[in-house]
Design a protein around this motif. Structure first.
Motif, PDB file in Angstrom:
ATOM      1  N   GLY A 201      53.161 -28.313 -47.527  1.00  0.00           N
ATOM      2  CA  GLY A 201      53.480 -27.092 -48.564  1.00  0.00           C
ATOM      3  C   GLY A 201      52.684 -27.044 -49.844  1.00  0.00           C
ATOM      4  O   GLY A 201      52.767 -26.302 -50.615  1.00  0.00           O
ATOM      5  N   THR A 202      51.835 -28.031 -50.159  1.00  0.00           N
ATOM      6  CA  THR A 202      51.247 -28.077 -51.445  1.00  0.00           C
ATOM      7  C   THR A 202      49.727 -27.719 -51.225  1.00  0.00           C
ATOM      8  O   THR A 202      49.118 -27.732 -52.258  1.00  0.00           O
ATOM      9  CB  THR A 202      51.295 -29.379 -52.238  1.00  0.00           C
ATOM     10  OG1 THR A 202      50.850 -30.363 -51.378  1.00  0.00           O
ATOM     11  CG2 THR A 202      52.861 -29.736 -52.175  1.00  0.00           C
ATOM     12  N   ILE A 203      49.232 -27.771 -50.099  1.00  0.00           N
ATOM     13  CA  ILE A 203      47.862 -27.531 -49.852  1.00  0.00           C
ATOM     14  C   ILE A 203      47.452 -26.020 -50.197  1.00  0.00           C
ATOM     15  O   ILE A 203      48.062 -24.978 -49.597  1.00  0.00           O
ATOM     16  CB  ILE A 203      47.311 -28.107 -48.298  1.00  0.00           C
ATOM     17  CG1 ILE A 203      47.553 -29.203 -48.192  1.00  0.00           C
ATOM     18  CG2 ILE A 203      45.922 -27.593 -48.197  1.00  0.00           C
ATOM     19  CD1 ILE A 203      47.510 -29.818 -46.889  1.00  0.00           C
ATOM     20  N   THR A 204      46.438 -25.961 -51.147  1.00  0.00           N
ATOM     21  CA  THR A 204      45.903 -24.652 -51.576  1.00  0.00           C
ATOM     22  C   THR A 204      44.659 -24.136 -50.734  1.00  0.00           C
ATOM     23  O   THR A 204      44.056 -24.949 -50.080  1.00  0.00           O
ATOM     24  CB  THR A 204      45.527 -24.619 -53.041  1.00  0.00           C
ATOM     25  OG1 THR A 204      44.388 -25.764 -53.185  1.00  0.00           O
ATOM     26  CG2 THR A 204      46.919 -25.147 -53.725  1.00  0.00           C
TER      27      THR A 204
ATOM     28  N   GLU B  96      56.423 -22.205 -37.920  1.00  0.00           N
ATOM     29  CA  GLU B  96      57.982 -22.965 -37.949  1.00  0.00           C
ATOM     30  C   GLU B  96      58.522 -22.973 -39.418  1.00  0.00           C
ATOM     31  O   GLU B  96      59.439 -23.603 -39.792  1.00  0.00           O
ATOM     32  CB  GLU B  96      57.316 -24.524 -37.661  1.00  0.00           C
ATOM     33  CG  GLU B  96      56.931 -24.866 -36.405  1.00  0.00           C
ATOM     34  CD  GLU B  96      58.020 -24.806 -35.365  1.00  0.00           C
ATOM     35  OE1 GLU B  96      59.215 -25.303 -35.803  1.00  0.00           O
ATOM     36  OE2 GLU B  96      58.001 -23.753 -34.537  1.00  0.00           O
ATOM     37  N   ARG B  97      57.989 -22.026 -40.271  1.00  0.00           N
ATOM     38  CA  ARG B  97      58.438 -21.784 -41.402  1.00  0.00           C
ATOM     39  C   ARG B  97      58.333 -22.817 -42.387  1.00  0.00           C
ATOM     40  O   ARG B  97      59.141 -23.090 -43.303  1.00  0.00           O
ATOM     41  CB  ARG B  97      60.036 -21.183 -41.417  1.00  0.00           C
ATOM     42  CG  ARG B  97      59.839 -19.958 -40.730  1.00  0.00           C
ATOM     43  CD  ARG B  97      61.354 -19.294 -40.697  1.00  0.00           C
ATOM     44  NE  ARG B  97      61.409 -18.075 -40.047  1.00  0.00           N
ATOM     45  CZ  ARG B  97      62.509 -17.432 -39.815  1.00  0.00           C
ATOM     46  NH1 ARG B  97      63.551 -17.796 -40.166  1.00  0.00           N
ATOM     47  NH2 ARG B  97      62.555 -16.084 -39.016  1.00  0.00           N
ATOM     48  N   TYR B  98      57.646 -23.736 -42.306  1.00  0.00           N
ATOM     49  CA  TYR B  98      57.133 -25.019 -43.230  1.00  0.00           C
ATOM     50  C   TYR B  98      56.416 -24.437 -44.447  1.00  0.00           C
ATOM     51  O   TYR B  98      56.703 -24.915 -45.574  1.00  0.00           O
ATOM     52  CB  TYR B  98      56.379 -25.991 -42.620  1.00  0.00           C
ATOM     53  CG  TYR B  98      57.037 -26.413 -41.300  1.00  0.00           C
ATOM     54  CD1 TYR B  98      58.308 -26.611 -41.239  1.00  0.00           C
ATOM     55  CD2 TYR B  98      56.066 -27.275 -40.514  1.00  0.00           C
ATOM     56  CE1 TYR B  98      58.931 -27.259 -40.082  1.00  0.00           C
ATOM     57  CE2 TYR B  98      56.639 -27.906 -39.306  1.00  0.00           C
ATOM     58  CZ  TYR B  98      57.870 -27.994 -39.270  1.00  0.00           C
ATOM     59  OH  TYR B  98      58.711 -28.373 -38.111  1.00  0.00           O
ATOM     60  N   ILE B  99      55.705 -23.490 -44.257  1.00  0.00           N
ATOM     61  CA  ILE B  99      54.980 -22.739 -45.234  1.00  0.00           C
ATOM     62  C   ILE B  99      54.935 -21.263 -45.090  1.00  0.00           C
ATOM     63  O   ILE B  99      55.117 -20.911 -44.027  1.00  0.00           O
ATOM     64  CB  ILE B  99      53.545 -23.167 -45.350  1.00  0.00           C
ATOM     65  CG1 ILE B  99      52.701 -22.925 -44.165  1.00  0.00           C
ATOM     66  CG2 ILE B  99      53.205 -24.642 -45.825  1.00  0.00           C
ATOM     67  CD1 ILE B  99      51.288 -23.355 -44.054  1.00  0.00           C
ATOM     68  N   ALA B 100      55.035 -20.589 -46.199  1.00  0.00           N
ATOM     69  CA  ALA B 100      54.824 -19.068 -46.216  1.00  0.00           C
ATOM     70  C   ALA B 100      53.483 -18.514 -45.617  1.00  0.00           C
ATOM     71  O   ALA B 100      53.708 -17.232 -44.913  1.00  0.00           O
ATOM     72  CB  ALA B 100      55.277 -18.817 -47.498  1.00  0.00           C
ATOM     73  N   SER B 101      52.424 -19.046 -46.049  1.00  0.00           N
ATOM     74  CA  SER B 101      51.085 -18.318 -45.622  1.00  0.00           C
ATOM     75  C   SER B 101      50.266 -19.443 -45.276  1.00  0.00           C
ATOM     76  O   SER B 101      50.349 -20.761 -45.906  1.00  0.00           O
ATOM     77  CB  SER B 101      50.699 -17.500 -46.615  1.00  0.00           C
ATOM     78  OG  SER B 101      50.499 -18.111 -47.847  1.00  0.00           O
ATOM     79  N   SER B 102      49.157 -19.412 -44.606  1.00  0.00           N
ATOM     80  CA  SER B 102      48.067 -20.530 -44.275  1.00  0.00           C
ATOM     81  C   SER B 102      47.263 -20.405 -45.310  1.00  0.00           C
ATOM     82  O   SER B 102      46.318 -19.371 -45.543  1.00  0.00           O
ATOM     83  CB  SER B 102      47.526 -20.088 -42.817  1.00  0.00           C
ATOM     84  OG  SER B 102      46.492 -20.981 -42.742  1.00  0.00           O
ATOM     85  N   PRO B 103      46.816 -21.484 -45.967  1.00  0.00           N
ATOM     86  CA  PRO B 103      45.736 -21.616 -46.943  1.00  0.00           C
ATOM     87  C   PRO B 103      44.447 -21.833 -46.175  1.00  0.00           C
ATOM     88  O   PRO B 103      43.352 -21.574 -46.799  1.00  0.00           O
ATOM     89  CB  PRO B 103      45.929 -23.062 -47.413  1.00  0.00           C
ATOM     90  CG  PRO B 103      46.788 -23.937 -46.637  1.00  0.00           C
ATOM     91  CD  PRO B 103      47.596 -22.917 -45.761  1.00  0.00           C
TER      92      PRO B 103
END
Length: 372
Positions: A119-122, A158-165
């Motif tokens: 969740g922190t990868i940009t 899976e809703r781990y992140i809101a959008s794909s970096p």
């Protein structure tokens, strides 16, 4: 009731409230299970302000504030964790594809991204990882980017992140290399040299390759049960790719008509492998089926070197068949069917240089100039 402008980042979520904030460019929304009232909006605003302040200081603990959030779980998961979770769900894919995905992730993406929480990868981190990989070809870059994007897409699902970096990563254009066929004279010289300097099975293999148009992967997987010499037809519906038996490239079978040369190659090969059944062409050094095209490729390379013919990979025997056929006036539609192209347009595009508009008479005979 407090307005949105009065309490930025506080949103209505049905009859309750949620707050919105960003971590490393990733937008997060978390429900509060509080009724939408002025007092609760003010409380939500204070909570959000506290969270934003902690994010700036680098002390925000997602799980402590939202222990039941899927995003909180994602914050605990590293990219390596999610990548492995995704790989475990790819069991329905071919083994070679699974290995390719795993290899790409382990060699190119895990070293730079693996330890980071998903969740922190940009997007910037992802692009820097791509640059650091130093891909030497667009095709290789595309093949490796594909599983990277799929891991992030899985995380979004899976809703781990809101959008794909990785959503902004574009596949690089990879035009197919132009055909580089051998001339008929070169094919004659190659087969003549092989007749006297290689094992008979190697000569049969390349005689068939030059005059059948099959892909290399299709030749090494060809089975006797698919050969009908009486009617002059070979059914092609399988290939061997990276040591694995697979469907043909188009996932459709095709019936290839044999000309005099390709049929003669199979007739000569009968004495070596037909009684045992199974594969038509086997490795004369091991007695077993070819596991890949390395052995015939080496024999082909030695031959070209001895003859002083410019090296081209054995796959160009297929291009040789196509160009000889077309220059002899074979119907491009018929050639497309022989080659297993998805449509005639592909044949025209790939071999337009060799199509001269000759008459469209009897195709089969025209694909088989004598090699004697």
């Amino acid at each position: 009731m407090g307005s949105r402008s009065q309490y930025p980042g506080v949103e209505r979520n049905g009859t309750t409230l949620r707050i919105a904030f960003a971590i490393d460019g990733q937008r997060c929304r978390e429900p509060l299970n509080l009724p939408d009232t002025p007092a609760n909006r003010a409380s939500a605003a204070r909570l959000r302000a506290e969270i934003v302040a902690r994010i700036r200081l680098g002390t925000f603990d997602y799980a402590a504030y939202f222990p039941h959030s899927r995003r909180a779980a994602a914050v605990q998961r590293t990219f390596s964790d999610v990548a492995q979770e995704w790989l475990n769900l790819q069991a329905e894919l071919a083994t070679s594809t699974q290995r390719d995905y795993e290899s790409s992730l382990n060699h190119h993406w895990i070293p730079g991204l693996g330890a980071h929480a998903i969740g922190t990868i940009t997007p910037g981190q992802v692009k820097r990882a791509v640059i650091a990989a130093g891909f030497k070809s667009a095709k290789r870059r595309n093949n490796c980017i594909s599983p990277l994007r799929m891991v992030f897409d899985y995380a979004v699902g899976e809703r781990y992140i809101a959008s794909s970096p990785a959503a902004g990563l574009e596949f690089a254009p990879t035009p197919d290399p132009d055909p580089d066929p051998f001339t008929l004279e070169e094919a004659r010289a190659i087969l003549a040299w092989m007749r006297h300097h290689t094992e008979p099975q190697v000569h049969n293999y390349f005689r068939f390759a030059f005059f059948s148009g099959l892909r290399t992967s299709e030749i090494i997987q060809l089975q006797w049960e698919k050969v009908d010499l009486r009617s002059g037809i070979v059914r092609v519906d399988e290939a061997k790719v990276r040591r694995e038996r697979k469907r043909t490239k188009t996932y459709k079978h095709r019936d290839v008509e044999l000309n005099v040369e390709s049929r003669a190659a199979l007739e000569d090969q009968r004495a070596h492998t037909q009684l045992a059944g199974g594969h038509v062409f086997t490795n004369p050094h091991t007695g077993g089926p070819y596991v890949d095209d390395l052995s015939p490729r080496r024999a082909f390379g030695r031959c070209l070197k001895k003859l002083g013919i410019r090296y081209r990979p054995p796959y160009n025997t297929r291009h040789t068949y196509a160009t000889i056929s077309l220059m002899a006036g074979a119907n491009p539609m018929w050639v497309a069917r022989q080659l297993g192209h998805a449509n005639m347009a592909m044949t025209l595009r790939v071999y337009s240089r060799w199509i001269d508009g000759a008459d469209h008479g009897r195709e089969l005979g025209r694909t088989c100039p004598s090699t004697n």
